[in-house]
Scaffold this active site. Structure first.
Site, PDB file in Angstrom:
ATOM      1  N   GLN A  77       0.838  -1.203   0.000  1.00 30.19           N
ATOM      2  CA  GLN A  77       0.000   0.000   0.000  1.00 30.19           C
ATOM      3  C   GLN A  77       0.871   1.251   0.000  1.00 30.19           C
ATOM      4  O   GLN A  77       1.218   1.785   1.051  1.00 30.19           O
ATOM      5  CB  GLN A  77      -0.956   0.005   1.192  1.00 30.19           C
ATOM      6  CG  GLN A  77      -1.954   1.132   1.082  1.00 30.19           C
ATOM      7  CD  GLN A  77      -3.174   0.920   1.942  1.00 30.19           C
ATOM      8  OE1 GLN A  77      -3.377  -0.116   2.553  1.00 30.19           O
ATOM      9  NE2 GLN A  77      -4.004   1.929   1.982  1.00 30.19           N
ATOM     10  N   PHE A  78       1.186   1.729  -1.200  1.00 26.69           N
ATOM     11  CA  PHE A  78       2.035   2.907  -1.330  1.00 26.69           C
ATOM     12  C   PHE A  78       1.388   4.152  -0.741  1.00 26.69           C
ATOM     13  O   PHE A  78       2.073   5.101  -0.371  1.00 26.69           O
ATOM     14  CB  PHE A  78       2.430   3.151  -2.787  1.00 26.69           C
ATOM     15  CG  PHE A  78       1.340   3.699  -3.654  1.00 26.69           C
ATOM     16  CD1 PHE A  78       1.226   5.067  -3.847  1.00 26.69           C
ATOM     17  CD2 PHE A  78       0.421   2.852  -4.274  1.00 26.69           C
ATOM     18  CE1 PHE A  78       0.220   5.582  -4.647  1.00 26.69           C
ATOM     19  CE2 PHE A  78      -0.580   3.351  -5.064  1.00 26.69           C
ATOM     20  CZ  PHE A  78      -0.696   4.731  -5.257  1.00 26.69           C
ATOM     21  N   THR A  79       0.072   4.159  -0.604  1.00 25.54           N
ATOM     22  CA  THR A  79      -0.622   5.344  -0.100  1.00 25.54           C
ATOM     23  C   THR A  79      -0.290   5.646   1.357  1.00 25.54           C
ATOM     24  O   THR A  79      -0.618   6.736   1.841  1.00 25.54           O
ATOM     25  CB  THR A  79      -2.149   5.226  -0.277  1.00 25.54           C
ATOM     26  OG1 THR A  79      -2.622   4.098   0.473  1.00 25.54           O
ATOM     27  CG2 THR A  79      -2.517   5.062  -1.744  1.00 25.54           C
TER      28      THR A  79
END
Length: 145
Positions: free
Chosen positions: A74-76
């Site tokens: 999850q790069f967010t």
């Protein structure tokens, strides 16, 4: 590196309507974000922290009770929200850096003795879970190393 750890009763992750990973509880969901400075030390430390936190009944850890982990990239988690209304993703490491480190994190979890299910790196995923407690922890390598 950041990992959001949730204690769950169950969780699934779907890609294109198909289940690609699922766990039944007691279990953990680990949302994994990688930044540019991350490397082996961060991956190993956060993997150990993920499965050794005493957050299950009787002050037991995932390794104590054999709880599975659903690990999802999850790069967010590295969104920069300081300016305007559109997040900047500049603090998130690009795929060519983050994917091998995410895979190393998954491998380290398995090495530590837990069963691991995953999503699909870089895919549009739908995650469903029943949070247990709720218990949600944020692990950040800058606070742990």
């Amino acid at each position: 590196m950041r990992v959001v750890v949730q204690r769950v009763k169950n969780a699934t992750v779907k890609v294109d309507g198909n289940v690609v990973g699922a766990v039944d509880g007691p279990a953990l969901v680990a949302l994994v974000g990688i930044t540019h400075e991350d490397g082996n030390a961060e991956v190993n430390k956060l993997a150990e922290k993920t499965v050794n936190q005493r957050i299950f009944d009787g002050e037991k850890s995932a390794t104590d009770i054999g709880a599975p982990v659903l690990a999802i990239s999850q790069f967010t988690l590295y969104a920069d929200m300081k300016k305007g209304r559109r997040p900047s993703w500049s603090k998130a490491a690009p795929g060519e850096i983050s994917e091998p480190l995410y895979e190393q994190y998954v491998a380290k979890l398995r090495e530590l003795g837990v069963s691991v299910e995953t999503g699909v790196f870089g895919a549009d995923m739908q995650v469903s879970l029943t949070n247990d407690g709720p218990v949600t922890l944020i692990l950040d390598s800058k606070d742990l190393l």
